[in-house]
Design an enzyme around this catalytic site. Structure first.
Site, PDB file in Angstrom:
ATOM      1  N   ILE A   1      -2.551 -37.560  11.299  1.00  0.00           N
ATOM      2  CA  ILE A   1      -2.175 -37.090   9.972  1.00  0.00           C
ATOM      3  C   ILE A   1      -3.280 -36.194   9.412  1.00  0.00           C
ATOM      4  CG2 ILE A   1      -1.390 -37.817   7.666  1.00  0.00           C
ATOM      5  CD1 ILE A   1       0.366 -38.958   9.961  1.00  0.00           C
TER       6      ILE A   1
ATOM      7  N   ASP B   1     -15.374 -51.813  -3.204  1.00  0.00           N
ATOM      8  CA  ASP B   1     -15.790 -51.776  -1.797  1.00  0.00           C
ATOM      9  C   ASP B   1     -14.992 -52.876  -1.114  1.00  0.00           C
ATOM     10  OD1 ASP B   1     -16.880 -51.990   0.693  1.00  0.00           O
ATOM     11  OD2 ASP B   1     -18.960 -52.215   0.003  1.00  0.00           O
ATOM     12  N   VAL B   2     -13.998 -52.488  -0.326  1.00  0.00           N
ATOM     13  CA  VAL B   2     -13.109 -53.498   0.251  1.00  0.00           C
ATOM     14  C   VAL B   2     -13.814 -54.425   1.242  1.00  0.00           C
ATOM     15  CG1 VAL B   2     -10.998 -52.129  -0.083  1.00  0.00           C
ATOM     16  CG2 VAL B   2     -12.240 -51.994   2.101  1.00  0.00           C
TER      17      VAL B   2
ATOM     18  N   GLY C   1      -6.597 -38.483   0.927  1.00  0.00           N
ATOM     19  CA  GLY C   1      -5.637 -38.517   2.032  1.00  0.00           C
ATOM     20  C   GLY C   1      -4.377 -39.322   1.795  1.00  0.00           C
TER      21      GLY C   1
ATOM     22  N   LEU D   1     -13.845 -46.661  -2.961  1.00  0.00           N
ATOM     23  CA  LEU D   1     -15.305 -46.740  -2.963  1.00  0.00           C
ATOM     24  C   LEU D   1     -15.875 -45.563  -3.749  1.00  0.00           C
ATOM     25  CD1 LEU D   1     -17.718 -48.284  -1.661  1.00  0.00           C
ATOM     26  CD2 LEU D   1     -17.578 -46.676   0.241  1.00  0.00           C
TER      27      LEU D   1
ATOM     28  N   TYR E   1     -12.778 -48.549  16.053  1.00  0.00           N
ATOM     29  CA  TYR E   1     -11.632 -48.239  15.182  1.00  0.00           C
ATOM     30  C   TYR E   1     -10.340 -48.834  15.749  1.00  0.00           C
ATOM     31  CZ  TYR E   1      -8.437 -45.314  12.430  1.00  0.00           C
ATOM     32  OH  TYR E   1      -7.444 -44.857  11.586  1.00  0.00           O
TER      33      TYR E   1
ATOM     34  N   VAL F   1      -3.503 -49.601  -4.847  1.00  0.00           N
ATOM     35  CA  VAL F   1      -3.666 -48.801  -3.635  1.00  0.00           C
ATOM     36  C   VAL F   1      -5.153 -48.640  -3.361  1.00  0.00           C
ATOM     37  CG1 VAL F   1      -3.152 -46.607  -2.489  1.00  0.00           C
ATOM     38  CG2 VAL F   1      -1.543 -47.529  -4.174  1.00  0.00           C
ATOM     39  N   THR F   2      -5.633 -49.227  -2.265  1.00  0.00           N
ATOM     40  CA  THR F   2      -7.042 -49.023  -1.909  1.00  0.00           C
ATOM     41  C   THR F   2      -7.149 -47.739  -1.085  1.00  0.00           C
ATOM     42  OG1 THR F   2      -7.082 -50.172   0.231  1.00  0.00           O
ATOM     43  CG2 THR F   2      -7.329 -51.542  -1.759  1.00  0.00           C
TER      44      THR F   2
HETATM   45  P1  NAD Z   1      -9.506 -40.511   4.119  1.00  0.00           P
HETATM   46  O1  NAD Z   1     -10.883 -40.485   4.642  1.00  0.00           O
HETATM   47  O2  NAD Z   1      -8.902 -39.259   3.580  1.00  0.00           O
HETATM   48  O3  NAD Z   1      -9.369 -41.636   2.986  1.00  0.00           O
HETATM   49  C1  NAD Z   1      -9.932 -42.905   3.129  1.00  0.00           C
HETATM   50  C2  NAD Z   1     -10.366 -43.388   1.755  1.00  0.00           C
HETATM   51  O4  NAD Z   1     -10.896 -44.709   1.908  1.00  0.00           O
HETATM   52  C3  NAD Z   1     -11.475 -42.531   1.139  1.00  0.00           C
HETATM   53  O5  NAD Z   1     -11.130 -42.150  -0.181  1.00  0.00           O
HETATM   54  C4  NAD Z   1     -12.678 -43.447   1.139  1.00  0.00           C
HETATM   55  O6  NAD Z   1     -13.571 -43.240   0.049  1.00  0.00           O
HETATM   56  C5  NAD Z   1     -12.019 -44.812   1.065  1.00  0.00           C
HETATM   57  N1  NAD Z   1     -12.912 -45.876   1.534  1.00  0.00           N
HETATM   58  C6  NAD Z   1     -13.733 -45.840   2.610  1.00  0.00           C
HETATM   59  N2  NAD Z   1     -14.432 -46.978   2.686  1.00  0.00           N
HETATM   60  C7  NAD Z   1     -14.034 -47.744   1.634  1.00  0.00           C
HETATM   61  C8  NAD Z   1     -14.411 -49.036   1.172  1.00  0.00           C
HETATM   62  N3  NAD Z   1     -15.358 -49.760   1.803  1.00  0.00           N
HETATM   63  N4  NAD Z   1     -13.800 -49.533   0.069  1.00  0.00           N
HETATM   64  C9  NAD Z   1     -12.867 -48.792  -0.574  1.00  0.00           C
HETATM   65  N5  NAD Z   1     -12.496 -47.559  -0.194  1.00  0.00           N
HETATM   66  C10 NAD Z   1     -13.066 -47.048   0.903  1.00  0.00           C
HETATM   67  O7  NAD Z   1      -8.622 -41.068   5.318  1.00  0.00           O
HETATM   68  P2  NAD Z   1      -7.035 -41.129   5.529  1.00  0.00           P
HETATM   69  O8  NAD Z   1      -6.752 -40.330   6.722  1.00  0.00           O
HETATM   70  O9  NAD Z   1      -6.292 -40.914   4.289  1.00  0.00           O
HETATM   71  O10 NAD Z   1      -6.911 -42.653   5.984  1.00  0.00           O
HETATM   72  C11 NAD Z   1      -6.238 -43.634   5.203  1.00  0.00           C
HETATM   73  C12 NAD Z   1      -5.927 -44.807   6.110  1.00  0.00           C
HETATM   74  O11 NAD Z   1      -5.041 -44.369   7.131  1.00  0.00           O
HETATM   75  C13 NAD Z   1      -7.154 -45.364   6.838  1.00  0.00           C
HETATM   76  O12 NAD Z   1      -7.037 -46.766   6.921  1.00  0.00           O
HETATM   77  C14 NAD Z   1      -7.052 -44.745   8.203  1.00  0.00           C
HETATM   78  O13 NAD Z   1      -7.705 -45.530   9.168  1.00  0.00           O
HETATM   79  C15 NAD Z   1      -5.567 -44.729   8.405  1.00  0.00           C
HETATM   80  N6  NAD Z   1      -5.109 -43.782   9.408  1.00  0.00           N
HETATM   81  C16 NAD Z   1      -5.294 -42.449   9.249  1.00  0.00           C
HETATM   82  C17 NAD Z   1      -4.852 -41.594  10.256  1.00  0.00           C
HETATM   83  C18 NAD Z   1      -5.002 -40.101  10.157  1.00  0.00           C
HETATM   84  O14 NAD Z   1      -4.650 -39.411  11.136  1.00  0.00           O
HETATM   85  N7  NAD Z   1      -5.504 -39.551   9.053  1.00  0.00           N
HETATM   86  C19 NAD Z   1      -4.211 -42.103  11.391  1.00  0.00           C
HETATM   87  C20 NAD Z   1      -4.041 -43.471  11.510  1.00  0.00           C
HETATM   88  C21 NAD Z   1      -4.489 -44.300  10.504  1.00  0.00           C
END
Ligand code: NAD
Length: 256
Positions: free
Chosen positions: A196, A68-69, A20, A41, A163, A14-15
């Site tokens: 979310i 770092d993806v 979140g 990351l 985005y 899980v990346t």
């Molecule tokens: P979040 O910011 O809580 O978590 C994102 C995680 O990704 C963080 O732990 C961060 O350190 C990690 N990350 C960032 N850049 C990285 C990299 N280069 N390599 C590895 N890890 C990296 O955000 P979230 O809301 O949990 O989002 C998770 C996914 O869901 C994301 O792809 C986001 O775009 C998508 N998403 C979220 C929402 C929302 O409402 N929260 C809605 C649609 C989509």
């Protein structure tokens, strides 16, 4: 209530597992019996997620890793480290790493476009490619890759040209990967979260949250666990005849 043994004997990468949605996915998968590789990351955040899995009986076998993806080398190192530790590749992968860097189209700087596309779109490509290659090389009998797009990839969103473009691209990667990988018994599907409650949306101003929430037919923001439930379904055999699709997890926001 979780189906407690659905992911038993599955190794899941899980990346974005440090926060979140990714963290909720790690917790859900572990509760369903999977071994989980929490990759992020932010290594400390990944370790914190790992510790939160401690009630699971297999705690000693989960692992946390920095990645770092957006870097091919970093992603390849991660995939190799999984192989070294478990003598097999992950057969489940959820690409939850993602970032936002919002601004209006007329103001957005090129660097902000590149950063968001680099993590969300290229990062998804690099992870899907490396994980799928490892699955194919080992001849997995059932692989499942889940990408995380966004409803705004379909409908657009003010201030998110970078985005929304990246997330539309994630769906393109998913459908193409599904077509190419089905012959190897690897499925690939996308979840499209709506709004979310996570650290990502904590940054959104209160008035915008209020406005968005008023548009959601179910009348509230979603919880990370509600996205994780869908990822778990897509990872498991319960979705064995589903590939190349996108599932909206939006409370009905922007339906149709
Ligand atoms: P979040 O910011 O809580 O978590 C994102 C995680 O990704 C963080 O732990 C961060 O350190 C990690 N990350 C960032 N850049 C990285 C990299 N280069 N390599 C590895 N890890 C990296 O955000 P979230 O809301 O949990 O989002 C998770 C996914 O869901 C994301 O792809 C986001 O775009 C998508 N998403 C979220 C929402 C929302 O409402 N929260 C809605 C649609 C989509």
């Amino acid at each position: 209530m979780a189906a407690t043994t659905r992911l038993i004997s599955r190794l899941a990468l899980v990346t974005g597992g440090g926060s979140g949605i990714g963290r909720a996915v790690c917790q859900r998968f572990a509760s369903e019996g999977a071994l989980v590789v929490v990759a992020d990351l932010n290594e400390e955040a990944a370790n914190e997620t790992l510790r939160s899995l401690s009630r699971d009986h297999k705690v000693q076998e989960h692992m946390a890793a920095a990645v770092d993806v957006s870097s091919k080398q970093s992603v390849e190192d991660l995939v190799e480290s999984i192989q070294r530790r478990y003598f097999q590749p992950a057969s489940v992968c959820v690409n939850a790493a993602g970032i936002t860097q919002d601004d209006f189209l007329l103001r957005l700087e090129e660097a902000a476009f590149d950063r968001v596309v680099g993590v969300n779109l290229k990062g998804t490509f690099l992870v899907v490619q490396a994980v799928a290659a490892a699955m194919v090389a080992s001849g997995v009998s059932k692989g499942s890759i889940v990408t995380v797009g966004s409803i705004v990839g379909k409908v657009g969103n003010i201030g998110q040209v970078n985005y929304s473009a990246s997330k539309a691209g994630v769906e393109g990667i998913t459908r193409t990967a599904a077509k190419e990988l089905s012959r190897y018994r690897i499925r690939c599907n996308c979840v499209l979260p709506g709004f979310i409650s996570t650290p990502m949306t904590d940054k959104v101003p209160e008035r915008v949250i209020h406005k968005m929430t008023s548009l959601v037919p179910l009348g509230r923001m979603g919880e990370p666990a509600e996205v994780a439930d869908v990822c778990s379904f897509l990872a498991s055999d319960d979705s064995r005849y589903i590939t190349g699709t996108s599932i909206e997890v939006t409370g009905g926001l922007f339906m149709g």
